[in-house]
Design a protein around this motif. Sequence first.
Motif, PDB file in Angstrom:
ATOM      1  N   SER A  20       4.210   7.168  48.140  1.00  0.00           N
ATOM      2  CA  SER A  20       4.425   7.199  46.678  1.00  0.00           C
ATOM      3  C   SER A  20       3.659   6.060  46.026  1.00  0.00           C
ATOM      4  O   SER A  20       3.030   6.230  44.974  1.00  0.00           O
ATOM      5  N   TYR A  40      -3.381  -1.453  36.410  1.00  0.00           N
ATOM      6  CA  TYR A  40      -2.313  -1.195  37.380  1.00  0.00           C
ATOM      7  C   TYR A  40      -2.577  -1.914  38.700  1.00  0.00           C
ATOM      8  O   TYR A  40      -3.656  -1.815  39.282  1.00  0.00           O
ATOM      9  N   ALA A  45      -3.384   7.513  41.043  1.00  0.00           N
ATOM     10  CA  ALA A  45      -3.321   8.309  39.811  1.00  0.00           C
ATOM     11  C   ALA A  45      -3.611   7.452  38.579  1.00  0.00           C
ATOM     12  O   ALA A  45      -3.978   7.977  37.533  1.00  0.00           O
ATOM     13  N   ARG A  46      -3.390   6.152  38.712  1.00  0.00           N
ATOM     14  CA  ARG A  46      -3.621   5.264  37.566  1.00  0.00           C
ATOM     15  C   ARG A  46      -4.903   4.442  37.716  1.00  0.00           C
ATOM     16  O   ARG A  46      -5.075   3.435  37.040  1.00  0.00           O
ATOM     17  N   CYS A  92      12.161   4.704  44.955  1.00  0.00           N
ATOM     18  CA  CYS A  92      12.076   6.027  45.593  1.00  0.00           C
ATOM     19  C   CYS A  92      13.431   6.441  46.160  1.00  0.00           C
ATOM     20  O   CYS A  92      14.216   5.589  46.596  1.00  0.00           O
ATOM     21  N   HIS A  96      11.593   6.100  37.956  1.00  0.00           N
ATOM     22  CA  HIS A  96      11.991   7.322  38.656  1.00  0.00           C
ATOM     23  C   HIS A  96      13.461   7.649  38.399  1.00  0.00           C
ATOM     24  O   HIS A  96      13.812   8.781  38.103  1.00  0.00           O
ATOM     25  N   GLU A 114       3.550  -2.846  38.840  1.00  0.00           N
ATOM     26  CA  GLU A 114       4.603  -1.880  39.156  1.00  0.00           C
ATOM     27  C   GLU A 114       5.008  -2.024  40.622  1.00  0.00           C
ATOM     28  O   GLU A 114       4.166  -1.998  41.510  1.00  0.00           O
ATOM     29  N   VAL A 172       6.898  -0.361  43.671  1.00  0.00           N
ATOM     30  CA  VAL A 172       7.442   0.893  44.201  1.00  0.00           C
ATOM     31  C   VAL A 172       8.176   0.534  45.491  1.00  0.00           C
ATOM     32  O   VAL A 172       7.583  -0.049  46.398  1.00  0.00           O
ATOM     33  N   TYR A 175       9.752   1.360  40.186  1.00  0.00           N
ATOM     34  CA  TYR A 175       9.876   2.775  40.548  1.00  0.00           C
ATOM     35  C   TYR A 175      10.576   2.786  41.899  1.00  0.00           C
ATOM     36  O   TYR A 175       9.985   2.397  42.915  1.00  0.00           O
ATOM     37  N   GLU A 178      -0.008   6.930  45.999  1.00  0.00           N
ATOM     38  CA  GLU A 178      -0.326   7.993  45.030  1.00  0.00           C
ATOM     39  C   GLU A 178      -0.271   7.482  43.598  1.00  0.00           C
ATOM     40  O   GLU A 178      -1.101   7.821  42.770  1.00  0.00           O
ATOM     41  N   ARG A 179       0.733   6.665  43.310  1.00  0.00           N
ATOM     42  CA  ARG A 179       0.879   6.162  41.938  1.00  0.00           C
ATOM     43  C   ARG A 179      -0.290   5.237  41.571  1.00  0.00           C
ATOM     44  O   ARG A 179      -0.783   5.275  40.459  1.00  0.00           O
TER      45      ARG A 179
END
Length: 292
Positions: free
Chosen positions: A33, A11, A40-41, A250, A178, A219, A221, A248, A36-37
Amino acid sequence: MSALTPEVRAYRGRLAPSPSGLLHLGHARTFWSAAERAQARNGKLILRIEDLDAARSRAEFLRATFEDLRWLGITWEEGPDCGGPYAPYSQSQRRARYLAAWRTLHERRLIYPCNCSRREVALAASAPNDLEDEPVYPGTCRSVSAEGTSAAPDAAPAGANWRFRVAEGEEICFTDLHLGPQSFIAGQDFGDFLVWRRDDVPAYQLAVVVDDAEMEITEVVRGADLLKSTARQILLFRALGLRTPQYYHCDLVRDKKGVRLAKRHAALSIRNLRERGWTPAQAREGVVPADI
Ligand code: GLU
């Protein structure tokens, strides 16, 4: 890895602020966001400064951007301040890459020069347009100049607006991580869009695609105001033979009247909220306070 195993890419996300104003509550939510994404990955977050528009970018906003991001508690692994394998991370220093992409599009005859003024384009736009978005181009210069422009290796874009020719009626679909399935129709939702500006500055759409591809972003965002731009960018990724990232988008932060936050909402800038005693955690939620 066998030819049948899909390649799983590590990622890589990005923050792509433009230093043309102060970051506001909407940026805080989107950037948080993204952070965080990535976390988390177990991924990497890249900071890329989108400062192509020299007339609007200012050193003081750039300083404020770094400060505000840090205050929000966001950290990045690659960027103009810490370097990385895809340096430079400021678009103003990446012109040669955009020019190479312009040349590829030119050689493939996918773009054409346009001499319409902004006013002509705005007046000819048939449908009411989103005021913040590029108007749907009526195609005036499309046929006149499609042929006959030199595709020589030293061809240069300066002096005209260059537009990417879209296939009228083509549907561009993608699944937003999302917002779910999205669909846009070329020629209706957007027209032949700018890839290079008359003042010899690469346009946002081209620069972002070149950078997201080269920096191996997996990705993107960003705010939902850029959904249509994503559809345009997918066309550019394809035209340049580049791999499209996932998206993604938002939810947008709006003021009390329902207007999307913009640079003019100075009261909702991260700086101002911080001065009013907000904590980073409050700002990251991106909720507009009742008293502002
Ligand atoms: N630099 C753009 C902005 O500040 C964001 C671009 C993007 O996320 O692709 O609106």
